[in-house]
Design an enzyme around this catalytic site. Structure first.
Site, PDB file in Angstrom:
ATOM      1  N   ASP A  60       0.851  -1.196   0.000  1.00  0.00           N
ATOM      2  CA  ASP A  60       0.000   0.000   0.000  1.00  0.00           C
ATOM      3  C   ASP A  60       0.887   1.247   0.000  1.00  0.00           C
ATOM      4  O   ASP A  60       1.672   1.465   0.913  1.00  0.00           O
ATOM      5  CB  ASP A  60      -0.902   0.003   1.232  1.00  0.00           C
ATOM      6  CG  ASP A  60      -2.088   0.935   1.072  1.00  0.00           C
ATOM      7  OD1 ASP A  60      -1.904   2.074   0.607  1.00  0.00           O
ATOM      8  OD2 ASP A  60      -3.218   0.521   1.414  1.00  0.00           O
ATOM      9  N   SER A 110      -7.027   4.265  -1.597  1.00  0.00           N
ATOM     10  CA  SER A 110      -6.781   2.821  -1.525  1.00  0.00           C
ATOM     11  C   SER A 110      -8.033   1.974  -1.694  1.00  0.00           C
ATOM     12  O   SER A 110      -7.930   0.767  -1.905  1.00  0.00           O
ATOM     13  CB  SER A 110      -6.130   2.465  -0.179  1.00  0.00           C
ATOM     14  OG  SER A 110      -4.865   3.064  -0.069  1.00  0.00           O
ATOM     15  N   GLU A 332      -1.122  -7.944   2.204  1.00  0.00           N
ATOM     16  CA  GLU A 332      -0.940  -6.500   2.133  1.00  0.00           C
ATOM     17  C   GLU A 332       0.110  -6.014   3.123  1.00  0.00           C
ATOM     18  O   GLU A 332       0.005  -6.248   4.327  1.00  0.00           O
ATOM     19  CB  GLU A 332      -2.252  -5.768   2.425  1.00  0.00           C
ATOM     20  CG  GLU A 332      -2.094  -4.246   2.288  1.00  0.00           C
ATOM     21  CD  GLU A 332      -3.211  -3.450   2.920  1.00  0.00           C
ATOM     22  OE1 GLU A 332      -3.351  -2.269   2.557  1.00  0.00           O
ATOM     23  OE2 GLU A 332      -3.944  -3.979   3.781  1.00  0.00           O
TER      24      GLU A 332
END
Length: 524
Positions: A60, A110, A332
């Site tokens: 991210d 995001s 992630e």
């Protein structure tokens, strides 16, 4: 034009810069290039196997400048100069660029991006698992506009599925895998407006437990969103901010347990000790929630209570690989983004290095013959490093000269905007007077903001394994899950699969039909 002062300073610094002895010999560079050429020629023989397994690593906020800086940091952590180091993702044979804009935003968030790379359609900023027909915060625009993710397609195909994150498990990235929400911030019903509740919309934590009830592995943070309002946290008993948030009184952990078949082995864990004590061969379903909110930064992590991303990935793979039909795993590295938003480059880059270690762990536990691995980012940040630094300069160090305008030193790492903007006595802060190597040092920024912003440039996509060559140029971000589904013969586009219509799943080595005669049809 560069001033003569800077030219002299840069020239003096670089003249005295360290150069590894082997790099002084031209044959070193020629031999290296020839080895790279040989490896590139081997790629002409494409891997067109069916991808039994798919692993997606999502950094991210991991823009290209973050990848490069993390590469240098990784090398310097191993006492090398850093620039020549190879990240695990650097070793992937295929690289593409992804266009990250949302349907209503030039610089994305995001949530809309997660909908693109997981569900295969671009969406509006702030929305997850819904098409662009859904407007943020407007619950009544959700129904009929839901879109499903590759995690759902994999589960429908009989594969095991998992989610591992360093953020809350109901944060933007993971939530697009299972939820359909007009607002990414609806973590529990406590964060939802009365209008949305009255119109029947459900919070994201609730959807995690109800939309796809048989997700095999879920690990990350977010405990407080699973418990009734003011329920004391098991780890932070005196911290009011860690207490349960739910207004509906539900205990979602108990609900998760109740949904699991009695003959299956289901385990809920909340700390690293419990996680590592598990025998994965005797675990069918795993829910691990290690913090009330997001997990701790890697540099701050408590080794007794919080597992690392690498450790979570290892346990997840030990569980998921037991399924003979294969698996889909979303991983992630979510706090890269948080470090950048806070202007804390050291935190962000250590998060990126840890994710790269997890990529290496996954590579050691799987095979490129039957596992497609994709590494990418949802968006970039206004993070940069420069200043004509010499070879081997600490990635967190100073540029080799002072500004020719205000005569003050500056760090190589800077932000376009963010909380690092500081003025002392009417002038830019002198960074030599502060500890710029501190874990929480906020790098200087050009524009003052409480939180640094995302960047709008393309991000890299690294791929290896079956059909990785389909990620090869500049693509829209929503193209990515179409490739992953195509490679693994899941979703609606199955005409190319040699086993299609036979009623049986493909063998790991089953070849796809010739690509030249195929069209990549929509998965919807």
């Amino acid at each position: 034009m560069i001033s003569p002062f800077l030219v002299l300073a840069i020239g003096t610094c670089l003249t005295n810069s360290f150069v590894p002895e082997k790099e002084r010999d031209p044959s070193y560079w020629r031999q290296q290039a020839q080895e790279t050429l040989k490896n590139a020629l081997k790629l002409q023989k494409l891997n067109t196997n069916v991808a039994k397994n798919v692993i997606m690593f999502l950094g991210d906020g991991m823009g290209v400048s973050t990848v490069t800086a993390a590469r240098i940091l990784k090398g310097q952590l191993h006492h090398n100069t850093g620039e020549e180091t190879r990240l695990e993702m650097d070793k992937f044979p295929f690289v593409a660029l992804s266009k990250t804009y949302n349907t209503n935003a030039q610089v994305p968030d995001s949530a809309g991006t997660a909908t693109a790379y997981l569900c295969g359609v671009k969406a509006n900023e702030g929305t997850v698992g819904v098409s662009a027909a859904t407007e943020r915060t407007r619950c009544n625009t959700t129904q009929g506009n839901e879109v499903t993710s590759i995690l759902r397609w994999a589960k429908d195909a009989g594969k095991s599925v998992g989610i591992v994150t360093t953020t809350r498990v109901n944060h933007a990235t993971p939530s697009a895998a299972y939820a359909h929400s007009a607002d990414r911030d609806w973590y529990s019903d406590n964060e939802m407006p009365p209008e949305a509740l009255s119109q029947g919309c459900k919070d994201i934590a609730y959807q995690l437990m109800h939309n796809i009830k048989d997700i095999d592995v879920i690990m990350g943070g977010g405990r407080k969103y699973m418990y009734p309002k003011n329920r004391t946290d098991v780890e932070y008993e005196l911290d009011e901010k860690a207490r349960g948030t739910r207004l509906d009184g539900l205990d979602l952990i108990s609900i998760w347990k109740s949904f699991k078949p009695r003959h299956k082995h289901s385990h809920y864990v909340w700390n690293r000790t419990e996680l590592l004590a598990l025998d994965p061969s005797r675990v069918d379903y795993l829910l691990g929630l290690f913090e009330p909110g997001d997990m701790q930064y890697e540099l701050n992590r408590n080794n007794l209570t919080d597992p690392s991303l690498s450790e979570m990935v290892e346990v997840a793979l030990q569980i998921l690989t037991k399924n003979p039909k294969g698996f889909f795993l979303l991983v992630e590295g979510g706090r890269i983004d948080h470090g950048h938003h806070e202007g804390k480059a050291k935190q962000a880059l250590h998060e990126a290095v840890e994710m790269d270690q997890a990529i290496g762990k996954a590579g050691a536990m799987t095979s490129q013959k039957d596992t497609l691995t994709v590494v990418t980012a949802d968006h970039s940040h206004v993070f940069t490093f420069g200043g004509y630094t010499p070879r081997g300069n600490s990635i967190f160090g100073l540029a080799p000269m002072v500004s020719d305008t205000d005569k003050k030193p500056f760090t190589a790492i800077l932000y376009g905007n963010g909380p690092g903007y500081k003025v002392v006595d009417g002038e830019r802060e002198n960074v030599s007077m502060v500890d710029y190597a501190h874990n929480n040092y906020q790098a200087q920024s050009a524009v003052p903001l409480r939180h640094e912003t995302h960047g709008g440039e393309d991000v890299a996509v690294f791929a290896k394994g079956p059909m990785a060559h389909l990620l090869h140029g500049v693509h829209e971000q929503n193209y990515i899950p179409h490739v992953m589904a195509y490679a693994s013969c899941i979703g609606a586009n199955l005409d190319h699969c040699a086993w299609a219509g036979s009623g049986s799943a493909p063998s790991p080595g089953a070849l796809l039909l010739p690509l030249a005669v195929l069209s990549l049809r929509t998965l919807f």
